[in-house]
Design a protein around this motif. Structure first.
Motif, PDB file in Angstrom:
ATOM      1  N   ILE A   1      -8.807 -11.754 -22.956  1.00  0.00           N
ATOM      2  CA  ILE A   1      -7.649 -10.855 -23.097  1.00  0.00           C
ATOM      3  C   ILE A   1      -7.550  -9.756 -22.489  1.00  0.00           C
ATOM      4  CG2 ILE A   1      -6.980  -9.837 -25.312  1.00  0.00           C
ATOM      5  CD1 ILE A   1      -7.593 -12.866 -25.825  1.00  0.00           C
ATOM      6  N   ILE A   2      -6.400  -8.983 -21.900  1.00  0.00           N
ATOM      7  CA  ILE A   2      -5.666  -8.405 -21.403  1.00  0.00           C
ATOM      8  C   ILE A   2      -5.276  -6.733 -21.717  1.00  0.00           C
ATOM      9  CG2 ILE A   2      -4.356  -7.483 -20.055  1.00  0.00           C
ATOM     10  CD1 ILE A   2      -6.359  -9.696 -18.115  1.00  0.00           C
ATOM     11  N   ASN A   3      -6.194  -5.727 -21.791  1.00  0.00           N
ATOM     12  CA  ASN A   3      -5.363  -4.568 -22.643  1.00  0.00           C
ATOM     13  C   ASN A   3      -4.267  -4.070 -22.532  1.00  0.00           C
ATOM     14  OD1 ASN A   3      -5.655  -1.213 -22.729  1.00  0.00           O
ATOM     15  ND2 ASN A   3      -7.145  -2.449 -25.039  1.00  0.00           N
ATOM     16  N   ASP A   4      -3.577  -4.179 -23.736  1.00  0.00           N
ATOM     17  CA  ASP A   4      -2.287  -2.684 -23.078  1.00  0.00           C
ATOM     18  C   ASP A   4      -0.939  -3.580 -22.165  1.00  0.00           C
ATOM     19  OD1 ASP A   4      -0.300  -0.703 -23.356  1.00  0.00           O
ATOM     20  OD2 ASP A   4      -1.438  -0.118 -21.998  1.00  0.00           O
TER      21      ASP A   4
ATOM     22  N   ARG B   1     -11.205 -16.745 -13.455  1.00  0.00           N
ATOM     23  CA  ARG B   1     -12.417 -17.591 -12.919  1.00  0.00           C
ATOM     24  C   ARG B   1     -13.147 -17.608 -13.359  1.00  0.00           C
ATOM     25  NH1 ARG B   1     -11.950 -15.580  -7.453  1.00  0.00           N
ATOM     26  NH2 ARG B   1      -9.630 -16.074  -7.266  1.00  0.00           N
ATOM     27  N   CYS B   2     -13.926 -16.477 -13.389  1.00  0.00           N
ATOM     28  CA  CYS B   2     -15.230 -15.924 -14.013  1.00  0.00           C
ATOM     29  C   CYS B   2     -15.604 -17.334 -15.054  1.00  0.00           C
ATOM     30  CB  CYS B   2     -15.826 -15.012 -13.686  1.00  0.00           C
ATOM     31  SG  CYS B   2     -16.784 -14.426 -14.848  1.00  0.00           S
ATOM     32  N   LEU B   3     -14.728 -16.250 -16.595  1.00  0.00           N
ATOM     33  CA  LEU B   3     -14.900 -16.798 -17.532  1.00  0.00           C
ATOM     34  C   LEU B   3     -14.244 -18.729 -17.765  1.00  0.00           C
ATOM     35  CD1 LEU B   3     -13.529 -13.542 -19.217  1.00  0.00           C
ATOM     36  CD2 LEU B   3     -15.786 -14.182 -19.583  1.00  0.00           C
ATOM     37  N   LYS B   4     -13.213 -19.000 -17.502  1.00  0.00           N
ATOM     38  CA  LYS B   4     -12.986 -20.345 -16.758  1.00  0.00           C
ATOM     39  C   LYS B   4     -14.289 -21.756 -18.116  1.00  0.00           C
ATOM     40  CE  LYS B   4      -9.589 -23.563 -15.700  1.00  0.00           C
ATOM     41  NZ  LYS B   4      -8.722 -24.186 -14.761  1.00  0.00           N
ATOM     42  N   SER B   5     -15.203 -21.316 -16.721  1.00  0.00           N
ATOM     43  CA  SER B   5     -16.618 -22.240 -17.121  1.00  0.00           C
ATOM     44  C   SER B   5     -17.351 -22.106 -17.779  1.00  0.00           C
ATOM     45  CB  SER B   5     -17.437 -22.320 -15.506  1.00  0.00           C
ATOM     46  OG  SER B   5     -17.268 -20.413 -15.739  1.00  0.00           O
ATOM     47  N   PHE B   6     -17.049 -20.503 -18.935  1.00  0.00           N
ATOM     48  CA  PHE B   6     -17.610 -20.533 -20.014  1.00  0.00           C
ATOM     49  C   PHE B   6     -16.288 -20.666 -21.576  1.00  0.00           C
ATOM     50  CE2 PHE B   6     -19.427 -17.357 -17.204  1.00  0.00           C
ATOM     51  CZ  PHE B   6     -21.336 -17.793 -17.266  1.00  0.00           C
ATOM     52  N   ALA B   7     -15.269 -21.079 -20.907  1.00  0.00           N
ATOM     53  CA  ALA B   7     -14.768 -21.681 -22.475  1.00  0.00           C
ATOM     54  C   ALA B   7     -14.509 -19.898 -23.080  1.00  0.00           C
ATOM     55  CB  ALA B   7     -14.788 -23.015 -22.736  1.00  0.00           C
TER      56      ALA B   7
ATOM     57  N   CYS C   1      -1.037 -13.081 -14.539  1.00  0.00           N
ATOM     58  CA  CYS C   1      -2.615 -13.586 -14.277  1.00  0.00           C
ATOM     59  C   CYS C   1      -2.880 -15.191 -15.857  1.00  0.00           C
ATOM     60  CB  CYS C   1      -3.932 -13.346 -14.435  1.00  0.00           C
ATOM     61  SG  CYS C   1      -3.999 -12.647 -16.171  1.00  0.00           S
ATOM     62  N   ASP C   2      -1.717 -15.160 -16.421  1.00  0.00           N
ATOM     63  CA  ASP C   2      -1.677 -16.058 -17.293  1.00  0.00           C
ATOM     64  C   ASP C   2      -2.672 -15.923 -18.037  1.00  0.00           C
ATOM     65  OD1 ASP C   2      -0.656 -18.352 -18.744  1.00  0.00           O
ATOM     66  OD2 ASP C   2      -1.771 -20.473 -17.331  1.00  0.00           O
ATOM     67  N   ALA C   3      -3.891 -15.124 -18.802  1.00  0.00           N
ATOM     68  CA  ALA C   3      -4.151 -15.004 -19.754  1.00  0.00           C
ATOM     69  C   ALA C   3      -4.348 -15.316 -20.870  1.00  0.00           C
ATOM     70  CB  ALA C   3      -5.023 -12.963 -20.190  1.00  0.00           C
ATOM     71  N   ASP C   4      -5.672 -15.382 -21.451  1.00  0.00           N
ATOM     72  CA  ASP C   4      -5.297 -16.442 -22.923  1.00  0.00           C
ATOM     73  C   ASP C   4      -4.818 -15.104 -23.867  1.00  0.00           C
ATOM     74  OD1 ASP C   4      -7.075 -18.630 -22.083  1.00  0.00           O
ATOM     75  OD2 ASP C   4      -8.256 -16.388 -21.663  1.00  0.00           O
ATOM     76  N   GLY C   5      -4.409 -13.684 -23.380  1.00  0.00           N
ATOM     77  CA  GLY C   5      -3.704 -13.227 -24.487  1.00  0.00           C
ATOM     78  C   GLY C   5      -3.779 -11.736 -24.105  1.00  0.00           C
TER      79      GLY C   5
ATOM     80  N   LEU D   1      -8.615  -7.515 -10.685  1.00  0.00           N
ATOM     81  CA  LEU D   1      -9.141  -7.473 -11.468  1.00  0.00           C
ATOM     82  C   LEU D   1      -9.235  -8.834 -12.712  1.00  0.00           C
ATOM     83  CD1 LEU D   1     -10.222  -4.377 -12.761  1.00  0.00           C
ATOM     84  CD2 LEU D   1     -11.934  -6.014 -10.794  1.00  0.00           C
ATOM     85  N   ALA D   2      -8.292  -8.998 -13.751  1.00  0.00           N
ATOM     86  CA  ALA D   2      -8.204 -10.351 -14.665  1.00  0.00           C
ATOM     87  C   ALA D   2      -8.403 -11.344 -13.498  1.00  0.00           C
ATOM     88  CB  ALA D   2      -6.194  -9.894 -14.653  1.00  0.00           C
TER      89      ALA D   2
END
Lengths: 212, 212
Positions: free
Chosen positions: B68-71, B58-64, B79-83, B52-53
């Motif tokens: 953020i991942i919870n916990d 991928r989906c949010l990248k185009s929107f910049a 997934c190298d999330a932003d936070g 899911l992450a």
């Protein structure tokens, strides 16, 4: 890679500890001869999981017994555990290895021949054959593999293996005779009135049957 | 540290998505103007959580828009999330920061004044004031802080803040007026028949009230 010995591998479950502390049961089991311990806790917060991991790591250090964390790679990193055990529904092996580094132990559960063939392509440190017998302590597992399954898998696997699921004093010798390098137990130690004695007896069975 | 904007912060909950896919709802919300997205999933395997992450990233990248991942620090790393967003019962902030590095966003939930005083000693990137109003979507939280609580906490906090819990179209303006830099919502977007419209309306409220 850390040195490790799969002979008698305790997997924790606080709910089966007969109201004794996890640390008490693990320490008794360590004195009885367990060779590895896996912290598996499904229903607690990350903070509580980490605190348990730190506690067990401290306890096991004096015995030079590796502490392996089930599933939660972040907890393994946070407490600098000796390794991680992952199942087929956990974070993929390649990612776990990249994040943990080559010096940590990584074990992988296999539930069928296809999983073993996949595991043979990976440099996992051991496989967990799961479940050998049907067991009430884990409800999300596949059908029991039986001793024939253990024989087939240990013949096929390029990695050392430990059987898990329904193993106790009465059947431990058969699992070793079927080719496993060790046995993994939950309730046989966690729920035993004397975890040290149980570990001692199980360890003797493994050692004797490995020599055969 | 990544740049981020707390104005309208969507926290996910698949069980509230009215049988629509998480990716669909998040994409609609992104088009409507959400500025951050937090993946919070409590009842799924690590593998499913990671998948899911990866999908949302991928989906949010185009929107910049930062993901953020919870916990789950391990999922954030994998997934190298932003936070990462952590609560008071998650892995301690210092460990999360050490493992994630200084370039990632880390948010911390605060439930009372004592938590805020502790958070002021840390270089967290933002605090989540939780819960502002009572809410059925999260059952493990403390008592509702109310708008007085938001005022007290935003005055005391040295970090930017976002309110969470029971915020919707009818009360969003009050949370911003009480000093929060943004609002965090779950059901107001996840369960809205038109998530894009809901995000657009909520965003307008935040923007207008921030200008006051």
């Amino acid at each position: 890679m850390n040195h490790f010995d799969l002979s008698l591998y305790l997997v924790t479950d606080r709910s089966l500890a007969l109201n004794r502390s996890l640390e008490y049961v693990v320490k008794e089991a360590a004195e009885g001869g367990v060779t590895m311990v896996q912290l598996r806790e499904k229903d607690c917060s990350s903070k509580e999981f980490l605190n348990l991991a730190i506690q067990l790591k401290r306890c096991l250090k004096s015995f030079a017994i590796p502490l392996i964390i089930n599933d939660r790679l972040d907890i393994a990193l946070a407490c600098d555990a000796d390794g991680l055990h992952i199942g087929q529904n956990d974070i993929p092996y390649e990612i776990a290895r990249r994040l943990l580094g080559k010096d940590k132990i990584i074990g992988l559960s296999v539930e069928n021949v296809r999983d073993v063939i996949e595991a043979n392509k990976l440099d996992v440190d051991y496989i967990g054959i799961s479940p050998v017998f049907s067991t009430p302590t884990k409800t999300d597992t596949a059908e029991a593999l039986g001793l024939d399954g253990v024989r087939e898998i240990t013949k096929l696997s390029e990695h050392p293996s430990v059987g898990i699921g329904g193993i106790n004093l009465s059947n431990a010798h058969e699992v070793i005779a079927a080719g496993a390098d060790g046995i993994s137990v939950v309730s046989a130690i966690m729920s035993h009135p004397d975890p040290r004695l149980s570990a001692l007896q199980l360890k003797n069975i493994v050692v004797k049957n490995k020599l055969k």
